[in-house]
Write a protein that holds these residues in place. Structure first.
Motif, PDB file in Angstrom:
ATOM      1  N   SER A 138     -26.396  14.986  30.408  1.00  0.00           N
ATOM      2  CA  SER A 138     -25.151  15.339  29.723  1.00  0.00           C
ATOM      3  C   SER A 138     -23.972  14.657  30.411  1.00  0.00           C
ATOM      4  N   ALA A 139     -22.887  14.548  29.686  1.00  0.00           N
ATOM      5  CA  ALA A 139     -21.659  13.985  30.255  1.00  0.00           C
ATOM      6  C   ALA A 139     -21.185  14.837  31.428  1.00  0.00           C
ATOM      7  N   ASP A 140     -21.376  16.156  31.335  1.00  0.00           N
ATOM      8  CA  ASP A 140     -20.985  17.048  32.431  1.00  0.00           C
ATOM      9  C   ASP A 140     -21.784  16.747  33.698  1.00  0.00           C
ATOM     10  N   TYR A 141     -23.090  16.505  33.538  1.00  0.00           N
ATOM     11  CA  TYR A 141     -23.906  16.193  34.712  1.00  0.00           C
ATOM     12  C   TYR A 141     -23.498  14.853  35.321  1.00  0.00           C
ATOM     13  N   ILE A 142     -23.205  13.877  34.486  1.00  0.00           N
ATOM     14  CA  ILE A 142     -22.785  12.565  35.001  1.00  0.00           C
ATOM     15  C   ILE A 142     -21.461  12.692  35.742  1.00  0.00           C
ATOM     16  N   ASN A 143     -20.547  13.507  35.231  1.00  0.00           N
ATOM     17  CA  ASN A 143     -19.281  13.742  35.948  1.00  0.00           C
ATOM     18  C   ASN A 143     -19.531  14.446  37.275  1.00  0.00           C
ATOM     19  N   TYR A 144     -20.433  15.434  37.271  1.00  0.00           N
ATOM     20  CA  TYR A 144     -20.808  16.108  38.517  1.00  0.00           C
ATOM     21  C   TYR A 144     -21.382  15.095  39.509  1.00  0.00           C
ATOM     22  N   LEU A 154     -25.029   5.518  40.343  1.00  0.00           N
ATOM     23  CA  LEU A 154     -24.599   6.792  40.929  1.00  0.00           C
ATOM     24  C   LEU A 154     -25.794   7.562  41.484  1.00  0.00           C
ATOM     25  N   LEU A 155     -26.852   7.665  40.697  1.00  0.00           N
ATOM     26  CA  LEU A 155     -28.025   8.417  41.120  1.00  0.00           C
ATOM     27  C   LEU A 155     -28.685   7.769  42.338  1.00  0.00           C
ATOM     28  N   GLY A 156     -28.842   6.453  42.303  1.00  0.00           N
ATOM     29  CA  GLY A 156     -29.446   5.743  43.433  1.00  0.00           C
ATOM     30  C   GLY A 156     -28.609   5.859  44.697  1.00  0.00           C
ATOM     31  N   CYS A 157     -27.293   5.739  44.551  1.00  0.00           N
ATOM     32  CA  CYS A 157     -26.407   5.863  45.718  1.00  0.00           C
ATOM     33  C   CYS A 157     -26.413   7.293  46.252  1.00  0.00           C
ATOM     34  N   ALA A 158     -26.447   8.282  45.370  1.00  0.00           N
ATOM     35  CA  ALA A 158     -26.519   9.676  45.829  1.00  0.00           C
ATOM     36  C   ALA A 158     -27.759   9.868  46.694  1.00  0.00           C
ATOM     37  N   ARG A 159     -28.875   9.366  46.224  1.00  0.00           N
ATOM     38  CA  ARG A 159     -30.112   9.494  46.988  1.00  0.00           C
ATOM     39  C   ARG A 159     -30.008   8.748  48.318  1.00  0.00           C
ATOM     40  N   ARG A 218     -20.108  14.169  43.181  1.00  0.00           N
ATOM     41  CA  ARG A 218     -21.036  14.378  44.305  1.00  0.00           C
ATOM     42  C   ARG A 218     -21.165  13.110  45.137  1.00  0.00           C
ATOM     43  N   VAL A 219     -21.294  11.971  44.466  1.00  0.00           N
ATOM     44  CA  VAL A 219     -21.392  10.693  45.178  1.00  0.00           C
ATOM     45  C   VAL A 219     -20.115  10.431  45.966  1.00  0.00           C
ATOM     46  N   ALA A 220     -18.978  10.729  45.393  1.00  0.00           N
ATOM     47  CA  ALA A 220     -17.706  10.531  46.105  1.00  0.00           C
ATOM     48  C   ALA A 220     -17.667  11.384  47.372  1.00  0.00           C
ATOM     49  N   ARG A 221     -18.118  12.637  47.283  1.00  0.00           N
ATOM     50  CA  ARG A 221     -18.134  13.514  48.469  1.00  0.00           C
ATOM     51  C   ARG A 221     -19.144  13.024  49.508  1.00  0.00           C
TER      52      ARG A 221
END
Length: 120
Positions: free
Chosen positions: A90-96, A52-57, A100-103
């Motif tokens: 946190s689980a909240d950050y991972i959900n965020y 998720l983090l890599g794809c967001a970037r 974010r990646v979906a958007r």
């Protein structure tokens, strides 16, 4: 979670190929890297968060016109897997991050046809 290397590797493959910015057949090198993650006991949740983090970037870079090509190897995420292993998210950050990646993915997919027409 799984104790079977083949099942673990298949789950990594599914996570890896679930994003539109990834264009890879999940090569033997990718399988070997996933098996290495299994032997190192990297949790699938850590792999998913790293993807998720890599794809967001990657999406941000592509949307800003800084990177044009898709991700073609699981090795692209190797340093991010290590990074996520050192962070406490946190689980909240991972959900965020998931949202974010979906958007970002939606936005990038929406721009692709215009970019392709522009390059032709």
């Amino acid at each position: 979670a799984t104790n079977d290397e083949a099942d673990y590797t298949e789950q990594v493959r599914r996570l890896f190929q679930s994003r539109r910015c990834v264009e890879s057949p999940f090569s033997p090198a990718d399988q070997k890297l996933a098996a290495g993650f299994f032997r190192q006991q990297v949790r699938l949740e850590q792999i998913e968060t790293a993807l998720l983090l890599g794809c967001a970037r990657k999406y941000v870079a592509m949307l800003n016109g800084k990177v044009s090509g898709p991700i073609t190897s699981l090795a692209y995420f190797q340093a991010v897997v290590d990074e996520v292993g050192k962070l406490q998210m946190s689980a909240d950050y991972i959900n965020y991050l998931r949202q974010r990646v979906a958007r970002l993915e939606e936005q990038w997919v929406g721009q692709r046809p215009a970019q392709v027409r522009h390059q032709a």
